[in-house]
Design an enzyme around this catalytic site. Structure first.
Site, short mmCIF file in Angstrom:
data_model
loop_
_atom_site.label_atom_id
_atom_site.label_comp_id
_atom_site.label_asym_id
_atom_site.label_seq_id
_atom_site.Cartn_x
_atom_site.Cartn_y
_atom_site.Cartn_z
N LEU A 224 28.65 -27.56 23.41
CA LEU A 224 27.38 -27.18 24.53
C LEU A 224 29.06 -27.20 25.89
CD1 LEU A 224 25.16 -28.77 24.51
CD2 LEU A 224 24.60 -26.45 24.18
N CYS B 292 44.10 -23.50 24.37
CA CYS B 292 43.16 -24.23 24.45
C CYS B 292 41.75 -24.26 22.91
CB CYS B 292 41.95 -23.97 25.79
SG CYS B 292 40.60 -25.17 25.64
N CYS C 40 40.11 -22.28 33.25
CA CYS C 40 38.85 -23.35 33.16
C CYS C 40 39.87 -24.05 34.02
CB CYS C 40 39.05 -23.79 31.96
SG CYS C 40 40.04 -24.05 30.66
#
Length: 367
Positions: A14, A104, A200
């Site tokens: 999440l 990632c 990110c």
């Protein structure tokens, strides 16, 4: 098709965004045993106005509460710094343009997270990526997402067979508007949340400002292929091939584009016009090969993407050695950039790829 029994114990990554939120809600609705994990991959600074980690974690917790699942917050910041961020800095300092999101996925989301989930007793992990997976005769194939505008198989090409085997992508057969609609139906607080953009760990902050904190900069000349100085650059690492904006070159005529970097002379080579020959290449060499299937694809004809969302480009694959391959394109490709990934496809199947090292584009400056 995602092949899992609804008795499976699934842990969902999440992120605090709408895609992973709907992923969790769908799996819960379908009767799976679902838990959530929020991955903290970057150390949050309370004084950092651009970092969204804290808000993202709040959103992930709120989603878990509405869906009715438990959620853990797991810190992978040390692993991220070692496996992803160090590589990011290394590539920029070498004059290349890396894609940290690819690394990632391979090193954090489908390695650290997967290891954690298995240790917690999970059978499978799920993410909100727009990609599909099919099992055929015991082999797991990574496929493009149905929504071709959102397809994220490009970013997943470094996943190994064992990682694909333990992963599912519930959104792979959906289009983005449908995901937004489902989020609203589930009353998720992320239903109208803006999609994240950029790298990110950089978030929405100015890229130059961020990079200057970690790497030294050195101004230099901005020159034409003939050697005429027409401006000054603020550091080669701040530019990428094909870049048009932010060059600060005025005057009449067609716009200017970055065509090459001369690291020895610390010069940025720029050309005028989108269709300048120096912006195109017919072949590239890639290394650090990684494939999604147990056996690497045979040499031959495939299609390739050298950047996200580009149209598939027909090409010929030839292996130079175990770690290096050459791709020769049917048609010249625009702004192929060292450091980015070249990803191979067989129709919808994502086969894998490698890191672009060189192209056939001439970089010798004629003066």
């Amino acid at each position: 098709m995602n092949t899992t029994s609804n008795t499976s114990n699934i842990i969902v990554g999440l992120s605090g965004g709408v895609d992973s939120s709907v992923t969790a809600a769908l799996l819960k609705q379908q009767g799976y045993q679902v838990r959530g994990v929020f991955m903290q991959n970057w150390e949050n600074d309370d004084n950092d106005e651009y970092c969204s980690i804290k808000q993202d974690s709040f959103d992930a917790i709120a989603v878990a509460d509405i869906v009715g699942i438990d959620i853990d917050i797991v810190n992978f910041a040390a692993q991220y710094k070692d496996k992803v961020f160090a590589y990011f800095l290394q590539e920029y300092s070498a004059g290349r343009t890396p894609n940290p999101d690819v690394l990632c996925n391979a090193e954090i989301k489908f390695k650290c997270f997967l290891d954690y989930a298995v240790g917690q007793g999970a059978d499978t992990i799920a993410t909100g990526h727009y990609a599909r997976k099919e099992a055929r005769n015991g082999v797991h194939y990574l496929l493009k997402g149905l929504d071709r505008n959102k397809d994220q198989s490009y970013f997943l090409y470094r996943l190994k067979p064992f990682q694909l085997e333990r992963a599912i992508f519930p959104l792979g057969g959906l289009e983005k508007p449908e995901v937004r609609r489902l989020a609203a139906e589930f009353n998720l607080p992320t239903a109208a949340k803006k999609d994240s953009t950029g790298i990110c760990f950089i978030g929405e902050r100015p890229f130059r400002e961020f990079l200057q904190k970690y790497l030294p900069t050195d101004n230099g000349k901005m020159v034409t292929p003939e050697g005429k100085t027409i401006g000054e650059h603020v550091g080669l690492m701040f530019y990428t091939l094909g870049q048009r904006k932010g060059l600060g070159i005025g005057g009449a005529g067609e716009p200017w584009f970055v065509a090459a970097k001369d690291l020895t002379k610390n010069e940025l080579i720029v050309v005028q016009g989108h269709d300048h020959p120096l912006l195109y290449t017919r072949s590239l060499v890639m290394n650090d090969l990684s494939f999604t299937l147990p056996e690497r694809p045979k040499a031959g004809r495939y299609t390739c993407k050298t950047r996200y969302r580009m149209a598939d480009a027909p090409c010929e694959l030839c292996y130079l050695d175990d770690e290096t391959a050459e791709l020769v394109f049917d048609e010249p490709q625009w702004a192929v950039t060292p450091g980015q990934s070249a990803v191979l496809y067989d129709v919808d199947i994502c086969l894998g790829g490698g890191i672009i090292q060189t192209t056939d584009k001439p970089v010798i400056i004629t003066r």
